[in-house]
Design a protein around this motif. Sequence first.
Motif, mmCIF file in Angstrom:
data_model
loop_
_atom_site.group_PDB
_atom_site.id
_atom_site.type_symbol
_atom_site.label_atom_id
_atom_site.label_comp_id
_atom_site.label_asym_id
_atom_site.label_seq_id
_atom_site.Cartn_x
_atom_site.Cartn_y
_atom_site.Cartn_z
ATOM 1 N N ALA A 61 -6.511 4.225 -4.327
ATOM 2 C CA ALA A 61 -5.495 3.695 -3.775
ATOM 3 C C ALA A 61 -4.716 2.910 -4.686
ATOM 4 C CB ALA A 61 -5.609 3.008 -2.443
ATOM 5 N N GLU A 62 -5.496 1.853 -5.348
ATOM 6 C CA GLU A 62 -4.870 1.067 -6.277
ATOM 7 C C GLU A 62 -4.290 1.799 -7.634
ATOM 8 O OE1 GLU A 62 -7.940 -1.562 -7.133
ATOM 9 O OE2 GLU A 62 -7.628 -2.695 -5.433
ATOM 10 N N ALA A 63 -5.190 3.121 -8.139
ATOM 11 C CA ALA A 63 -4.602 3.721 -9.132
ATOM 12 C C ALA A 63 -3.507 4.449 -8.929
ATOM 13 C CB ALA A 63 -5.724 4.648 -9.603
ATOM 14 N N GLY A 64 -3.287 4.840 -7.680
ATOM 15 C CA GLY A 64 -2.261 5.555 -7.174
ATOM 16 C C GLY A 64 -0.888 4.744 -7.464
ATOM 17 N N VAL B 74 -0.203 -1.475 2.418
ATOM 18 C CA VAL B 74 -0.054 -0.044 1.888
ATOM 19 C C VAL B 74 -1.556 0.296 1.523
ATOM 20 C CG1 VAL B 74 0.902 1.166 -0.229
ATOM 21 C CG2 VAL B 74 2.407 -0.236 1.383
ATOM 22 N N LEU B 75 -2.251 -0.523 0.720
ATOM 23 C CA LEU B 75 -3.431 -0.017 0.122
ATOM 24 C C LEU B 75 -4.440 0.462 1.335
ATOM 25 C CD1 LEU B 75 -4.033 -2.437 -2.683
ATOM 26 C CD2 LEU B 75 -3.377 -0.141 -2.774
ATOM 27 N N SER C 282 -10.462 5.984 -1.714
ATOM 28 C CA SER C 282 -11.159 4.790 -2.006
ATOM 29 C C SER C 282 -10.246 3.870 -2.289
ATOM 30 C CB SER C 282 -12.197 5.216 -3.257
ATOM 31 O OG SER C 282 -11.674 5.151 -4.297
ATOM 32 N N GLN C 283 -10.545 2.415 -2.321
ATOM 33 C CA GLN C 283 -9.939 1.400 -2.666
ATOM 34 C C GLN C 283 -9.190 1.544 -4.126
ATOM 35 O OE1 GLN C 283 -8.863 -1.152 -0.660
ATOM 36 N NE2 GLN C 283 -7.806 -2.357 -2.245
ATOM 37 N N ARG D 174 1.056 -4.244 -5.654
ATOM 38 C CA ARG D 174 -0.049 -4.961 -4.912
ATOM 39 C C ARG D 174 0.685 -5.797 -3.484
ATOM 40 N NH1 ARG D 174 -2.245 -1.857 -7.640
ATOM 41 N NH2 ARG D 174 -4.175 -2.227 -8.584
ATOM 42 N N GLY D 175 0.161 -5.857 -2.461
ATOM 43 C CA GLY D 175 0.752 -6.709 -1.651
ATOM 44 C C GLY D 175 1.887 -6.349 -0.716
#
Length: 245
Positions: free
Chosen positions: A70-73, A55-56, A66-67, A91-92
């Motif tokens: 994406a993680e913050a979203g 997904v990321l 940016s990575q 994650r994952g």
Amino acid sequence: MRVEIWSDIACPWCYVGKARFEKALGGFPHRDDVEVVHRSFELDPGRAKDDIQPVLTMLTKKYGMSQAQAEAGEDNLGAQAAAEGLPYRTRGRDHGGTFDMHRLLHFARARGRQVELLDLLYKANFAEERSVFGDDERLLELATAAGLDTDAARAVLADPDAYAAEVREDQREAAELGARGVPFFVLDRKYGVSGAQPAEVFTQALTQAWGDRPPLKPIDGGSGAADNQDGGEVCGPDGCAVPQS
């Protein structure tokens, strides 16, 4: 009253929006008179079955994030899901095509098990470690857990034309109704609610749609109105009308 919900298994806001709508419906006085129908909407139509990526990675490539963005979203979505009591792995997770899942959902609807399968697909995609993409055996496990016949579900997956027309028709109707994304809620084909709105918005929509239903227009069968307004015999709180000879 009928509520139609266009959604996609790969859509996190559909997952959250379904919970918010159900919260509103649970407190709606006429909930037992509301029919809910789930309809298909592919966020990534035509995606190859074996085209699967994290997904990321999808978020950074498709939306130019940016990575860190994406993680913050994903963290934000996890918090939104948690607020509705939903598990969510930030994650994952994988992303892929959902066409086969939608075909199975139409098959499940024909067998009266659509909601059960939809809930299991959402949970598997957003909360469980094993991916639901590109793995027919995984989908068969979920179909069986939803109460569907395993061999019949296997036959659906093996035939790419099975329920394909139904999926395409749902997507055509969504376009005609003006849906530009999902979740998309349509109440009695008169009101539309776009997005995972707060439960209060769904409560307002249900109340308005229910109140705007046209009253029934009685038809006099021609026998007069001596016993009741329509002229036919009825049963009521005080008993049943008995024709007098």
